[in-house]
Write an enzyme that holds these catalytic residues in place. Structure first.
Site, PDB file in Angstrom:
ATOM      1  N   TYR A 140      40.011  12.184  -5.398  1.00  0.00           N
ATOM      2  CA  TYR A 140      39.694  12.544  -3.760  1.00  0.00           C
ATOM      3  C   TYR A 140      41.448  13.363  -3.530  1.00  0.00           C
ATOM      4  O   TYR A 140      41.568  14.197  -2.624  1.00  0.00           O
ATOM      5  CB  TYR A 140      39.968  11.462  -2.911  1.00  0.00           C
ATOM      6  CG  TYR A 140      38.775  11.081  -2.558  1.00  0.00           C
ATOM      7  CD1 TYR A 140      37.548  10.754  -3.403  1.00  0.00           C
ATOM      8  CD2 TYR A 140      38.234  10.852  -1.047  1.00  0.00           C
ATOM      9  CE1 TYR A 140      36.372  10.239  -3.092  1.00  0.00           C
ATOM     10  CE2 TYR A 140      37.035  10.500  -0.719  1.00  0.00           C
ATOM     11  CZ  TYR A 140      36.204  10.171  -1.637  1.00  0.00           C
ATOM     12  OH  TYR A 140      34.888   9.716  -1.194  1.00  0.00           O
ATOM     13  N   LYS A 190      34.514   4.686 -16.243  1.00  0.00           N
ATOM     14  CA  LYS A 190      33.698   5.569 -17.078  1.00  0.00           C
ATOM     15  C   LYS A 190      34.350   5.753 -18.242  1.00  0.00           C
ATOM     16  O   LYS A 190      34.720   6.853 -18.765  1.00  0.00           O
ATOM     17  CB  LYS A 190      33.166   6.764 -16.367  1.00  0.00           C
ATOM     18  CG  LYS A 190      31.999   7.639 -17.119  1.00  0.00           C
ATOM     19  CD  LYS A 190      30.989   6.953 -17.089  1.00  0.00           C
ATOM     20  CE  LYS A 190      29.901   7.702 -17.766  1.00  0.00           C
ATOM     21  NZ  LYS A 190      28.484   7.180 -18.103  1.00  0.00           N
ATOM     22  N   ASP A 222      27.768   3.621 -14.276  1.00  0.00           N
ATOM     23  CA  ASP A 222      26.202   4.063 -14.381  1.00  0.00           C
ATOM     24  C   ASP A 222      25.641   2.771 -14.274  1.00  0.00           C
ATOM     25  O   ASP A 222      24.894   2.469 -13.733  1.00  0.00           O
ATOM     26  CB  ASP A 222      25.822   5.185 -15.390  1.00  0.00           C
ATOM     27  CG  ASP A 222      26.454   4.800 -16.788  1.00  0.00           C
ATOM     28  OD1 ASP A 222      27.366   3.824 -16.843  1.00  0.00           O
ATOM     29  OD2 ASP A 222      25.883   5.251 -17.659  1.00  0.00           O
ATOM     30  N   ASP A 246      33.429   4.622  -3.215  1.00  0.00           N
ATOM     31  CA  ASP A 246      32.865   5.128  -2.384  1.00  0.00           C
ATOM     32  C   ASP A 246      31.392   5.065  -2.462  1.00  0.00           C
ATOM     33  O   ASP A 246      30.540   4.564  -1.577  1.00  0.00           O
ATOM     34  CB  ASP A 246      33.164   6.617  -2.196  1.00  0.00           C
ATOM     35  CG  ASP A 246      32.539   7.435  -1.103  1.00  0.00           C
ATOM     36  OD1 ASP A 246      32.540   7.124   0.043  1.00  0.00           O
ATOM     37  OD2 ASP A 246      32.064   8.626  -1.111  1.00  0.00           O
ATOM     38  N   ASP A 250      28.470   2.025  -0.619  1.00  0.00           N
ATOM     39  CA  ASP A 250      27.225   2.447   0.186  1.00  0.00           C
ATOM     40  C   ASP A 250      26.088   1.938  -0.494  1.00  0.00           C
ATOM     41  O   ASP A 250      25.169   1.532   0.192  1.00  0.00           O
ATOM     42  CB  ASP A 250      27.044   4.113   0.010  1.00  0.00           C
ATOM     43  CG  ASP A 250      27.738   4.715   1.336  1.00  0.00           C
ATOM     44  OD1 ASP A 250      28.647   4.405   1.890  1.00  0.00           O
ATOM     45  OD2 ASP A 250      27.064   5.915   1.725  1.00  0.00           O
TER      46      ASP A 250
HETATM   47  C1  IPM Z   1      34.022   6.550   3.420  1.00  0.00           C
HETATM   48  C2  IPM Z   1      33.552   7.838   3.880  1.00  0.00           C
HETATM   49  C3  IPM Z   1      34.825   8.734   3.580  1.00  0.00           C
HETATM   50  C4  IPM Z   1      35.283   8.837   2.050  1.00  0.00           C
HETATM   51  C5  IPM Z   1      34.652  10.341   3.931  1.00  0.00           C
HETATM   52  C6  IPM Z   1      34.088  10.271   5.471  1.00  0.00           C
HETATM   53  C7  IPM Z   1      35.793  11.215   3.702  1.00  0.00           C
HETATM   54  O1  IPM Z   1      32.530   8.137   3.045  1.00  0.00           O
HETATM   55  O2  IPM Z   1      34.947   5.945   4.146  1.00  0.00           O
HETATM   56  O3  IPM Z   1      33.571   5.887   2.570  1.00  0.00           O
HETATM   57  O4  IPM Z   1      34.306   9.557   1.174  1.00  0.00           O
HETATM   58  O5  IPM Z   1      35.994   8.367   1.894  1.00  0.00           O
HETATM   59 MG    MG Z   2      31.535   6.709   1.980  1.00  0.00          MG
END
Ligand code: IPM
Ligand code: MG
Length: 355
Positions: A140, A190, A222, A246, A250
C-alpha cells in the site's frame, strides 16, 4: 473523553450517527461525558477543500482521545486524479497517526448462523477469528510506485516492502492478542514466492522467542484463503501484511453473515486509536436508512475497550447488540424470513433500548 468524528461519504454519516447515540447512552449510564469534534475526510473533504485529508483533520484527530470513522469513497470521485482519491484520505490518516496495527475481529454470532454463506456443518464450531493486519506498510505504501508508459503501452507497478521493525511490532501485537484469546497465532505470507515474505516469516519466528506460551504456525496466503472457508474454526489470531489482511478480512467478514457486522480498531504505539466499520461507503444504499449500523456500534465497543479502558461498558454494548439480534431485528444485509425488518435508525434505537 474527546472523540473526533470523521463521518466521510456514502452511508458514513448515517451509521456514525447511530454510533454517537450509543456513546451518549453509555455516558449517561456510566456517568462519563464524551465531547465530539468533527472533521472532513474523503470525498466530502475533496468537495470542500480540494483534497481528501486536510491538515486540520489530522490535527483534530491527534488532539482527540479516539477517532470514529464512517467510510470514504463513492462513484462521484471515481474518475478523479488518483493522487487525491478519497481512499488516499483514509491511507493518509492511518499513516499520519502511525496506526500500524489493525484489529479486525470476525465473530459469527449464533443468532446469525443462517446468514452465513457456509454450510452449517462447516461452521458448527463457530467462527471467532482476530485478523491482525499490518496497516501502514507493505504494498500500500511501498516505493517505488508508478503508473506510466513504456514502449508505447501503459504500465504500472507497486512495491511490497517490509522492514524488520515493522514486522516485529505487528507480530508483538498479534502475540499479545493471542495471549488474551486462544493462544494461537497463524502468520500468513507468500514465502514460497516473495522475498519480502521470507523476511516476514523469519522475523515473526524470531519475535516468537519472546512468546513461547503462544503457539505459532505459518500459512501461505492462497491456502489461508481456502482454509478460511474450508474450516474457519481452526483459526484464532491471523497476523499478516497490509494487502493480504485487506483481502482475508473481507473473506472472514462474509463468513459472519455480512460485512455490515465487522468492526475494527487501528492502533499505534501510543496516541489515539481510530475505529471504523470495515465495510466501506455503500453508495448504492446511501441516504436511504438501509445500512447496518452494527459494525459501527461494535467499533464503539472496541474504542471503549482499547482507547478508554472501559471494558465493562464495551461488554455492555456487545451484549446489547446480541440481544437486539436475538429479538429478531434485521437490516437488509442479514434479513431472514420471519425476522423484524428494520432500517439504520430503528436498528440503532433497538440497541439503545437494550443498553
Ligand atoms: C479497508 C478498505 C480500505 C483498504 C480502502 C477503502 C482504502 O478496503 O479498510 O479494508 O484497502 O484498506
Ligand atoms: Mg478492505
Amino acid at each position: 473523553m474527546k472523540i473526533c468524528i470523521l463521518a466521510g461519504d456514502g452511508i458514513g454519516p448515517e451509521i456514525v450517527a447511530q454510533g454517537v447515540k450509543v456513546l451518549d447512552k453509555v455516558g449517561e449510564k456510566f456517568g462519563c461525558t464524551f465531547e465530539y469534534s468533527e472533521a472532513l475526510i474523503g470525498g466530502v473533504a475533496i468537495d470542500a477543500t480540494g483534497g481528501p485529508l486536510p491538515d486540520s483533520t489530522v490535527e483534530r484527530c491527534k488532539e482527540a482521545d479516539a477517532v470514529l470513522l464512517g467510510a470514504v469513497g463513492g462513484p462521484k470521485w471515481d474518475t478523479i486524479d488518483p493522487s487525491i482519491r478519497p481512499e488516499k484520505g483514509l491511507l493518509g490518516i492511518r499513516k499520519a497517526m502511525g496506526l500500524f496495527a489493525n484489529l479486525r475481529p470476525a465473530v459469527l454470532f449464533p443468532q446469525l448462523k443462517h446468514a452465513c454463506y457456509l454450510r452449517p456443518d462447516i461452521v458448527e464450531n463457530g467462527l471467532d477469528v482476530m485478523v491482525v493486519r499490518e496497516l501502514t506498510g507493505g504494498i500500500y505504501f511501498g516505493e517505488p510506485r508508478l503508473e506510466g508508459e513504456i514502449e508505447g503501452e501503459r504500465y504500472g507497478y507497486n512495491t511490497m516492502v517490509y522492514r524488520e521493525h515493522e514486522i516485529r511490532r505487528i507480530a508483538r501485537v498479534a502475540f499479545e492478542a493471542a495471549r488474551k484469546r486462544g493462544g494461537r497465532v497463524c502468520s500468513v505470507d507468500k514465502a514460497n514466492v516473495l522475498d519480502v515474505s521470507r523476511v516476514w516469516r523469519d522475523v515473526v519466528v524470531d519475535e516468537h522467542a519472546e512468546y513461547a506460551d503462544v503457539e505459532l504456525s505459518h500459512m501461505y496466503v492462497d491456502n489461508a484463503a481456502m482454509q478460511l472457508v474450508r474450516d474457519p474454526g481452526q483459526f484464532d489470531v491471523i497476523v499478516t501484511g497490509n494487502l493480504f489482511g485487506d483481502i482475508l478480512s473481507d473473506e472472514a467478514a462474509a463468513i459472519t453473515g455480512s460485512i455490515g457486522m465487522l468492526p475494527s480498531a487501528s492502533l499505534g504505539a501510543d496516541g489515539p486509536g481510530l475505529y471504523e466499520p470495515i465495510h466501506g461507503s455503500a453508495p448504492d444504499i446511501a441516504g436511504q436508512d438501509k445500512a447496518n449500523p452494527l459494525a459501527t456500534i461494535l467499533s464503539i465497543a472496541m474504542m471503549l475497550r482499547h482507547s478508554m479502558d472501559m471494558a465493562e461498558e464495551a461488554d455492555c454494548i456487545e451484549q446489547a447488540v446480541q440481544k437486539t439480534l436475538e429479538q429478531g431485528y434485521r437490516t437488509g444485509d442479514i434479513m431472514e424470513q420471519g425476522a423484524k425488518a428494520v432500517g439504520t435508525k430503528a436498528m440503532g434505537a433497538a440497541v439503545l433500548e437494550n443498553l
